[in-house]
Write a protein that holds these residues in place. Structure first.
Motif, PDB file in Angstrom:
ATOM      1  N   LEU A 130       1.663  24.527  -7.103  1.00 27.01           N
ATOM      2  CA  LEU A 130       1.858  23.531  -8.154  1.00 27.01           C
ATOM      3  C   LEU A 130       3.280  23.676  -8.679  1.00 27.01           C
ATOM      4  CD1 LEU A 130       0.949  21.303 -10.050  1.00 27.01           C
ATOM      5  CD2 LEU A 130      -0.083  23.005 -11.534  1.00 27.01           C
ATOM      6  N   ASN A 131       4.125  22.732  -8.333  1.00 27.69           N
ATOM      7  CA  ASN A 131       5.527  22.748  -8.771  1.00 27.69           C
ATOM      8  C   ASN A 131       5.755  21.661  -9.811  1.00 27.69           C
ATOM      9  OD1 ASN A 131       6.169  24.777  -6.913  1.00 27.69           O
ATOM     10  ND2 ASN A 131       6.611  23.304  -5.305  1.00 27.69           N
ATOM     11  N   ILE A 132       6.453  22.031 -10.901  1.00 28.24           N
ATOM     12  CA  ILE A 132       6.831  21.050 -11.919  1.00 28.24           C
ATOM     13  C   ILE A 132       8.272  20.649 -11.631  1.00 28.24           C
ATOM     14  CG2 ILE A 132       7.049  20.583 -14.389  1.00 28.24           C
ATOM     15  CD1 ILE A 132       5.087  22.981 -14.821  1.00 28.24           C
ATOM     16  N   ASN A 133       8.453  19.461 -11.047  1.00 28.33           N
ATOM     17  CA  ASN A 133       9.795  19.011 -10.678  1.00 28.33           C
ATOM     18  C   ASN A 133      10.561  18.461 -11.873  1.00 28.33           C
ATOM     19  OD1 ASN A 133       9.073  19.677  -8.058  1.00 28.33           O
ATOM     20  ND2 ASN A 133       8.425  17.590  -7.550  1.00 28.33           N
ATOM     21  N   LYS A 134       9.856  17.693 -12.718  1.00 26.19           N
ATOM     22  CA  LYS A 134      10.455  17.131 -13.930  1.00 26.19           C
ATOM     23  C   LYS A 134       9.421  17.141 -15.038  1.00 26.19           C
ATOM     24  CE  LYS A 134      13.481  13.659 -11.770  1.00 26.19           C
ATOM     25  NZ  LYS A 134      13.705  12.198 -11.675  1.00 26.19           N
ATOM     26  N   ARG A 135       9.884  17.307 -16.259  1.00 25.95           N
ATOM     27  CA  ARG A 135       8.969  17.202 -17.403  1.00 25.95           C
ATOM     28  C   ARG A 135       9.164  15.833 -18.058  1.00 25.95           C
ATOM     29  NH1 ARG A 135       6.520  21.890 -18.798  1.00 25.95           N
ATOM     30  NH2 ARG A 135       7.428  23.806 -17.976  1.00 25.95           N
ATOM     31  N   GLY A 136       8.046  15.175 -18.345  1.00 31.19           N
ATOM     32  CA  GLY A 136       8.119  13.872 -18.993  1.00 31.19           C
ATOM     33  C   GLY A 136       7.081  13.757 -20.083  1.00 31.19           C
ATOM     34  N   VAL A 137       7.445  13.099 -21.175  1.00 27.43           N
ATOM     35  CA  VAL A 137       6.509  12.948 -22.298  1.00 27.43           C
ATOM     36  C   VAL A 137       6.348  11.468 -22.648  1.00 27.43           C
ATOM     37  CG1 VAL A 137       7.087  15.200 -23.229  1.00 27.43           C
ATOM     38  CG2 VAL A 137       8.330  13.224 -24.046  1.00 27.43           C
ATOM     39  N   PHE A 194       1.513  18.968  -6.040  1.00 31.16           N
ATOM     40  CA  PHE A 194       0.339  19.831  -5.889  1.00 31.16           C
ATOM     41  C   PHE A 194      -0.065  19.886  -4.423  1.00 31.16           C
ATOM     42  CE2 PHE A 194      -4.411  20.037  -5.724  1.00 31.16           C
ATOM     43  CZ  PHE A 194      -4.549  21.354  -6.146  1.00 31.16           C
ATOM     44  N   LYS A 195      -0.248  21.104  -3.928  1.00 35.55           N
ATOM     45  CA  LYS A 195      -0.653  21.291  -2.531  1.00 35.55           C
ATOM     46  C   LYS A 195      -1.842  22.241  -2.503  1.00 35.55           C
ATOM     47  CE  LYS A 195       1.144  22.863   1.930  1.00 35.55           C
ATOM     48  NZ  LYS A 195       2.272  23.526   2.609  1.00 35.55           N
ATOM     49  N   CYS A 196      -2.896  21.858  -1.771  1.00 32.21           N
ATOM     50  CA  CYS A 196      -4.107  22.682  -1.731  1.00 32.21           C
ATOM     51  C   CYS A 196      -4.696  22.662  -0.328  1.00 32.21           C
ATOM     52  CB  CYS A 196      -5.122  22.158  -2.745  1.00 32.21           C
ATOM     53  SG  CYS A 196      -6.666  23.092  -2.766  1.00 32.21           S
ATOM     54  N   PRO A 197      -5.088  23.832   0.189  1.00 33.90           N
ATOM     55  CA  PRO A 197      -5.725  23.870   1.502  1.00 33.90           C
ATOM     56  C   PRO A 197      -7.174  23.401   1.436  1.00 33.90           C
ATOM     57  CG  PRO A 197      -5.659  26.064   0.566  1.00 33.90           C
ATOM     58  CD  PRO A 197      -4.944  25.166  -0.401  1.00 33.90           C
ATOM     59  N   ILE A 198      -7.757  23.082   2.590  1.00 31.91           N
ATOM     60  CA  ILE A 198      -9.167  22.694   2.624  1.00 31.91           C
ATOM     61  C   ILE A 198     -10.008  23.919   2.970  1.00 31.91           C
ATOM     62  CG2 ILE A 198      -8.865  20.255   3.122  1.00 31.91           C
ATOM     63  CD1 ILE A 198      -9.034  20.858   6.068  1.00 31.91           C
ATOM     64  N   SER A 199     -11.279  23.856   2.623  1.00 31.52           N
ATOM     65  CA  SER A 199     -12.166  25.001   2.843  1.00 31.52           C
ATOM     66  C   SER A 199     -13.511  24.503   3.363  1.00 31.52           C
ATOM     67  CB  SER A 199     -12.356  25.757   1.524  1.00 31.52           C
ATOM     68  OG  SER A 199     -13.312  26.771   1.661  1.00 31.52           O
ATOM     69  N   ARG A 200     -14.051  25.175   4.365  1.00 33.34           N
ATOM     70  CA  ARG A 200     -15.362  24.755   4.881  1.00 33.34           C
ATOM     71  C   ARG A 200     -16.468  25.093   3.885  1.00 33.34           C
ATOM     72  NH1 ARG A 200     -17.194  22.401   9.144  1.00 33.34           N
ATOM     73  NH2 ARG A 200     -19.277  22.796   9.958  1.00 33.34           N
ATOM     74  N   ASN A 201     -16.404  26.282   3.308  1.00 33.74           N
ATOM     75  CA  ASN A 201     -17.366  26.688   2.271  1.00 33.74           C
ATOM     76  C   ASN A 201     -16.623  27.424   1.168  1.00 33.74           C
ATOM     77  OD1 ASN A 201     -19.249  27.082   4.997  1.00 33.74           O
ATOM     78  ND2 ASN A 201     -20.316  26.162   3.274  1.00 33.74           N
ATOM     79  N   LEU A 202     -17.022  27.180  -0.067  1.00 34.60           N
ATOM     80  CA  LEU A 202     -16.438  27.924  -1.181  1.00 34.60           C
ATOM     81  C   LEU A 202     -17.072  29.306  -1.276  1.00 34.60           C
ATOM     82  CD1 LEU A 202     -16.331  25.206  -3.988  1.00 34.60           C
ATOM     83  CD2 LEU A 202     -14.443  25.986  -2.577  1.00 34.60           C
ATOM     84  N   LYS A 203     -16.326  30.245  -1.852  1.00 32.74           N
ATOM     85  CA  LYS A 203     -16.861  31.591  -2.049  1.00 32.74           C
ATOM     86  C   LYS A 203     -17.867  31.602  -3.201  1.00 32.74           C
ATOM     87  CE  LYS A 203     -14.621  35.395  -2.081  1.00 32.74           C
ATOM     88  NZ  LYS A 203     -13.648  36.436  -2.490  1.00 32.74           N
ATOM     89  N   THR A 204     -18.797  32.542  -3.128  1.00 27.42           N
ATOM     90  CA  THR A 204     -19.707  32.779  -4.256  1.00 27.42           C
ATOM     91  C   THR A 204     -19.109  33.906  -5.085  1.00 27.42           C
ATOM     92  OG1 THR A 204     -21.614  32.152  -2.920  1.00 27.42           O
ATOM     93  CG2 THR A 204     -22.050  33.423  -4.910  1.00 27.42           C
ATOM     94  N   ILE A 205     -18.934  33.679  -6.368  1.00 32.83           N
ATOM     95  CA  ILE A 205     -18.280  34.708  -7.182  1.00 32.83           C
ATOM     96  C   ILE A 205     -19.188  35.173  -8.324  1.00 32.83           C
ATOM     97  CG2 ILE A 205     -15.980  33.804  -6.637  1.00 32.83           C
ATOM     98  CD1 ILE A 205     -15.881  32.694  -9.489  1.00 32.83           C
ATOM     99  N   GLN A 206     -18.907  36.374  -8.798  1.00 29.02           N
ATOM    100  CA  GLN A 206     -19.592  36.944  -9.964  1.00 29.02           C
ATOM    101  C   GLN A 206     -18.508  37.299 -10.988  1.00 29.02           C
ATOM    102  OE1 GLN A 206     -23.048  37.291  -9.608  1.00 29.02           O
ATOM    103  NE2 GLN A 206     -22.891  36.562  -7.501  1.00 29.02           N
ATOM    104  N   LEU A 207     -18.468  36.596 -12.096  1.00 27.71           N
ATOM    105  CA  LEU A 207     -17.487  36.885 -13.141  1.00 27.71           C
ATOM    106  C   LEU A 207     -18.237  37.198 -14.431  1.00 27.71           C
ATOM    107  CD1 LEU A 207     -14.758  34.098 -12.673  1.00 27.71           C
ATOM    108  CD2 LEU A 207     -14.508  36.509 -12.174  1.00 27.71           C
TER     109      LEU A 207
END
Length: 374
Positions: free
Chosen positions: A154-161, A171-184
């Motif tokens: 996630l890069n902020i190239n310019k700020r605008g209001v 914004f760049k995001c990879p694809i996933s076949r299955n999400l992980k199961t997490i315990q938080l």
């Protein structure tokens, strides 16, 4: 109101939670109809930013069918397949980029192609989470569910209001076949606070005043506080002046909480804030978020719940602070679209009443069928 079902189409009334309902429709493949949208208002029907959001969903999918009544008070949405790819989109200036980006973060892992999305519009405002907040508290949650060495950018190239915008992010995001199961279940102790004070088309001294003010509050809580200043001018800034700050606290268990405050200088109906007051406001919001505790920033409760439900067929547990009204409705809508129910238990602590809750659910084993297997 709960959803009605007619001919396999889920029917909702009103404009509330429209964005999340369209998201769940896209993920589940179930058509949805939303009626009586602001029928009693002086300006009935969908707002500009909602139509803009529907256009973005249309860009990211393939074969989506959208029908809108002449007055804009009724919407029929039949989702297509999530495609993704390299895209650009000009967001409505009525809302922040985060309004759109949060939705894309939920959809991104399930697209056919890796998402590379350039969004233009308002990066910082007082209604939506800032892009800095998503970077500080939202992206770490996404990375936890993606697992492995998946790179989320996630890069902020310019700020605008507001009112003229002019901001830009990538914004760049990879694809996933299955999400992980997490315990938080353990948030840990806060070990450091970082932040960014930005001044857009105003004197750089304003950012320094915000920093000093915020630190005067936070240093009473923790010694390790560092707030960067980001002075945006000319080509690096948007078209309107403004200033603000986003603060993020990191715990020993890699849990992140954020607080923010922002003041545009040209928006009608709102008086510009004194930088010192703004710094203290953001610091107090951060301390309030830390006090709420849990393992998820309150702005990203719904995103976490979506990833929990769409994970593998395994038990997923996450402790959260008090549930927001948006989160409570999101859990009801998850039940409508996916038939998923969450077990919610209040956490009991010795000597003191706790407002934290533990959410437990069994993932539905949602699989990204578009992802090619080697």
């Amino acid at each position: 109101m709960p959803a009605k079902i007619k001919n396999g189409v889920l029917i909702y009334e009103g404009s509330n939670y429209l964005r999340y309902r369209l998201l769940l429709s896209t993920l589940s493949g179930k058509a949805v109809k939303i009626i009586n949208i602001r029928t009693k208002n002086d300006d009935p029907g969908l707002k500009e930013y909602e139509i803009n959001f529907i256009r973005l969903l249309d860009k990211i999918t393939n074969g989506t069918k959208i029908e809108l009544s002449e007055t804009g008070t009724s919407l029929y949405y039949n989702p297509g397949l999530l495609n993704g790819g390299e895209l650009e989109h000009d967001c409505s200036l009525q809302r922040g980029i985060a309004y759109y980006l949060e939705a894309i973060m939920i959809l991104a892992p399930f697209c056919k192609n890796h998402i590379g999305l350039k969004l233009r519009g308002v990066t910082n405002n007082s209604i939506d989470p800032s892009v800095d907040r998503i970077l500080g508290s939202g992206i770490p949650i996404l990375k936890k569910f993606l697992g492995g060495d998946n790179e989320v950018v996630l890069n902020i190239n310019k700020r605008g209001v507001a009112p003229l915008g002019g901001g830009e992010i990538y914004f760049k995001c990879p694809i996933s076949r299955n999400l992980k199961t997490i315990q938080l279940e353990d948030s840990g102790m806060v070990k450091r606070i970082r932040g960014t004070a930005n001044s857009i088309r105003v004197s750089p001294a304003i950012a320094n005043r915000i920093v000093e003010s915020a630190k005067s509050v936070l240093l009473k809580f923790l010694p390790d506080v560092y707030i960067y200043t980001d002075h945006c001018k000319k080509s690096n800034s948007g078209k309107s002046p403004g200033f603000g700050v986003t603060l993020t606290a990191e715990t020993t268990k890699e849990v992140f909480f954020s607080g923010q405050a922002f003041s545009p200088l040209m928006t009608t109906g709102s008086l510009p804030c004194i930088p010192e007051d703004l710094g203290k406001e953001a610091a107090m919001k951060l301390l309030d978020e830390i006090y709420r505790n849990g393992c998820v920033d309150s702005s990203f409760q719904s995103m976490t719940a979506a990833f929990m439900a769409l994970g593998k067929k395994d038990i997923c547990k996450v402790v959260m602070g008090p549930l927001t009204s948006a989160m409570i409705q999101f859990l009801r809508d998850m039940r409508d679209f996916f038939g998923v129910t969450f077990k919610i238990e209040q956490i009991k602590k010795e000597k003191e009443a706790s407002s934290e809750v533990c959410l437990t659910c069994l993932g539905i084993g949602y699989t990204n069928l578009s992802k090619r297997t080697l």
